[in-house]
Design an enzyme around this catalytic site. Sequence first.
Site, PDB file in Angstrom:
ATOM      1  N   HIS A  14       0.861  -1.198   0.000  1.00 53.30           N
ATOM      2  CA  HIS A  14       0.000   0.000   0.000  1.00 53.30           C
ATOM      3  C   HIS A  14       0.890   1.238   0.000  1.00 53.30           C
ATOM      4  O   HIS A  14       1.308   1.724   1.049  1.00 53.30           O
ATOM      5  CB  HIS A  14      -0.918  -0.037   1.234  1.00 53.30           C
ATOM      6  CG  HIS A  14      -1.923   1.081   1.297  1.00 53.30           C
ATOM      7  ND1 HIS A  14      -3.096   0.981   2.028  1.00 53.30           N
ATOM      8  CD2 HIS A  14      -1.953   2.326   0.737  1.00 53.30           C
ATOM      9  CE1 HIS A  14      -3.776   2.104   1.923  1.00 53.30           C
ATOM     10  NE2 HIS A  14      -3.092   2.958   1.152  1.00 53.30           N
ATOM     11  N   HIS A  16       1.208   4.826  -2.458  1.00 53.71           N
ATOM     12  CA  HIS A  16       0.811   5.628  -3.631  1.00 53.71           C
ATOM     13  C   HIS A  16       2.076   6.282  -4.166  1.00 53.71           C
ATOM     14  O   HIS A  16       2.709   7.067  -3.438  1.00 53.71           O
ATOM     15  CB  HIS A  16      -0.182   6.718  -3.226  1.00 53.71           C
ATOM     16  CG  HIS A  16      -1.413   6.170  -2.569  1.00 53.71           C
ATOM     17  ND1 HIS A  16      -2.605   6.010  -3.232  1.00 53.71           N
ATOM     18  CD2 HIS A  16      -1.627   5.733  -1.301  1.00 53.71           C
ATOM     19  CE1 HIS A  16      -3.509   5.509  -2.401  1.00 53.71           C
ATOM     20  NE2 HIS A  16      -2.953   5.335  -1.220  1.00 53.71           N
ATOM     21  N   HIS A 194      -9.716   1.234  -0.943  1.00 50.70           N
ATOM     22  CA  HIS A 194      -9.582   1.866   0.367  1.00 50.70           C
ATOM     23  C   HIS A 194     -10.973   1.810   1.009  1.00 50.70           C
ATOM     24  O   HIS A 194     -11.969   2.190   0.376  1.00 50.70           O
ATOM     25  CB  HIS A 194      -9.179   3.328   0.224  1.00 50.70           C
ATOM     26  CG  HIS A 194      -7.724   3.539  -0.092  1.00 50.70           C
ATOM     27  ND1 HIS A 194      -7.099   2.932  -1.131  1.00 50.70           N
ATOM     28  CD2 HIS A 194      -6.789   4.323   0.533  1.00 50.70           C
ATOM     29  CE1 HIS A 194      -5.821   3.325  -1.153  1.00 50.70           C
ATOM     30  NE2 HIS A 194      -5.609   4.163  -0.160  1.00 50.70           N
ATOM     31  N   GLU A 197     -11.055   3.749   6.320  1.00 52.16           N
ATOM     32  CA  GLU A 197      -9.961   4.631   6.773  1.00 52.16           C
ATOM     33  C   GLU A 197     -10.629   5.738   7.606  1.00 52.16           C
ATOM     34  O   GLU A 197     -10.439   5.824   8.805  1.00 52.16           O
ATOM     35  CB  GLU A 197      -9.202   5.207   5.567  1.00 52.16           C
ATOM     36  CG  GLU A 197      -8.046   6.131   5.941  1.00 52.16           C
ATOM     37  CD  GLU A 197      -7.353   6.750   4.705  1.00 52.16           C
ATOM     38  OE1 GLU A 197      -7.928   6.725   3.603  1.00 52.16           O
ATOM     39  OE2 GLU A 197      -6.227   7.274   4.876  1.00 52.16           O
ATOM     40  N   ASP A 275       1.860   4.069   2.735  1.00 54.22           N
ATOM     41  CA  ASP A 275       0.794   4.907   2.166  1.00 54.22           C
ATOM     42  C   ASP A 275       1.361   6.054   1.320  1.00 54.22           C
ATOM     43  O   ASP A 275       1.473   5.919   0.103  1.00 54.22           O
ATOM     44  CB  ASP A 275      -0.134   5.418   3.277  1.00 54.22           C
ATOM     45  CG  ASP A 275      -1.539   5.750   2.790  1.00 54.22           C
ATOM     46  OD1 ASP A 275      -1.844   5.457   1.616  1.00 54.22           O
ATOM     47  OD2 ASP A 275      -2.339   6.289   3.572  1.00 54.22           O
ATOM     48  N   ASP A 276       1.699   7.171   1.980  1.00 52.93           N
ATOM     49  CA  ASP A 276       2.239   8.351   1.279  1.00 52.93           C
ATOM     50  C   ASP A 276       3.462   8.833   2.051  1.00 52.93           C
ATOM     51  O   ASP A 276       3.419   9.862   2.742  1.00 52.93           O
ATOM     52  CB  ASP A 276       1.169   9.452   1.226  1.00 52.93           C
ATOM     53  CG  ASP A 276      -0.072   8.993   0.477  1.00 52.93           C
ATOM     54  OD1 ASP A 276      -0.022   8.926  -0.756  1.00 52.93           O
ATOM     55  OD2 ASP A 276      -1.075   8.664   1.137  1.00 52.93           O
TER      56      ASP A 276
HETATM   57  N1  ADE Z   1      -4.673   8.803  -1.931  1.00 45.85           N
HETATM   58  C1  ADE Z   1      -3.410   8.850  -1.491  1.00 45.85           C
HETATM   59  N2  ADE Z   1      -3.357   8.486  -0.196  1.00 45.85           N
HETATM   60  C2  ADE Z   1      -4.619   8.186   0.188  1.00 45.85           C
HETATM   61  C3  ADE Z   1      -5.204   7.736   1.388  1.00 45.85           C
HETATM   62  N3  ADE Z   1      -4.495   7.512   2.503  1.00 45.85           N
HETATM   63  N4  ADE Z   1      -6.542   7.557   1.423  1.00 45.85           N
HETATM   64  C4  ADE Z   1      -7.271   7.776   0.333  1.00 45.85           C
HETATM   65  N5  ADE Z   1      -6.767   8.194  -0.836  1.00 45.85           N
HETATM   66  C5  ADE Z   1      -5.439   8.399  -0.906  1.00 45.85           C
HETATM   67 ZN    ZN Z   2      -3.719   4.810   0.571  1.00 44.91          ZN
END
Ligand code: ADE
Ligand code: ZN
Length: 330
Positions: A14, A16, A194, A197, A275-276
């Site tokens: 996971h 992006h 997703h 969350e 994630d990011d």
């Molecule tokens: N796009 C990038 N990161 C995300 C996240 N944590 N939740 C939803 N969309 C995303």
């Molecule tokens: Zn994500």
Amino acid sequence: MSELIQLLPKAELHMHIEGSLEPELMFKLAKRNGIELPYASIDELKALYNFNNLQEFLDIYYQGCSVLQTEQDFYDLAWAYLEKAKQDHVVHTEIFYDPQSHTDRGIPFETAINGLYRAFDDGQQQLGISFHIIACFLRHLPEQDALDLYPKILKHQDKILGIGLDSSEMGHPPEKYQQVFAQARKDGFKVVAHAGEEGPADYVKQAIDLLQVDRIDHGNRCLDDDILTAQIAKADLALTVCPLSNLKLKVVKSLQEHPIKLMLRKGLMATINSDDPAYFGGYINENFLQLAEAVNLSDSDIITLIENSFKASFLPKSIIDIHLQTLHSI
Ligand code: ADE
Ligand code: ZN
């Protein structure tokens, strides 16, 4: 503890790729492409990385995407991630990208996918990191936009293994995307979404029942529903959990309150992911490290989470078995 995390080979499921755009690279690409960012400096940008919720983060994340213009930009972005992944001993990665955040700015579909694929292919050859690419639909847009884009994704099925669903969760339940997900499944794509969350347990249920996902991204809120949690555990449906993201987006109040141990106790196949990472303060090992310290993960918990990362991957069973054997030989 930190030696164990560093030592063990792991899969990341996971991440992006647009969320791995470090501020330094963002400014470099902005300069290269003659794009004016609405921030005077890297420090001014970094000062904004204080989010109260998912939407506040997404607004900055989409803004950052504006610097990605050419195939080489996407290559450079992916290569920068691969170097970090190599340092963290990632041996397999399943990355997300958001085609619509580029096509909607007038960037041809091919520009992003070709640049990303070329980088990951080079990464496989030169760094020994295998990969799958998952194209995510932006759920804040109408399903019709996803249906309109879908033929392009299908045309590049040789490079794209799966379909995902991301962006603003609240008010955009999985049921909105049933048609395009049904088509993708029929065409042989893996499907993930997703869910849970920020959204309620019911969105997780919808992702399972209506989209028939192969994996759930985040999934934290399934814990609000005991029956659903038991069902997910019984089905061995994996959750791709992202601790530092959960902290930064206020899904949890503190890492000490992160429910990872509860997830494991309930028999959920949880995995740890970044994630990011450019926005949330760290790549996969940093996620493991901070979480392990905050909730006191044992060595055996860490090994379970890493085993899960391979078991939950979309690699063929024979390759998963090889990774598990390697893991157990260490
Ligand atoms: N796009 C990038 N990161 C995300 C996240 N944590 N939740 C939803 N969309 C995303
Ligand atoms: Zn994500």
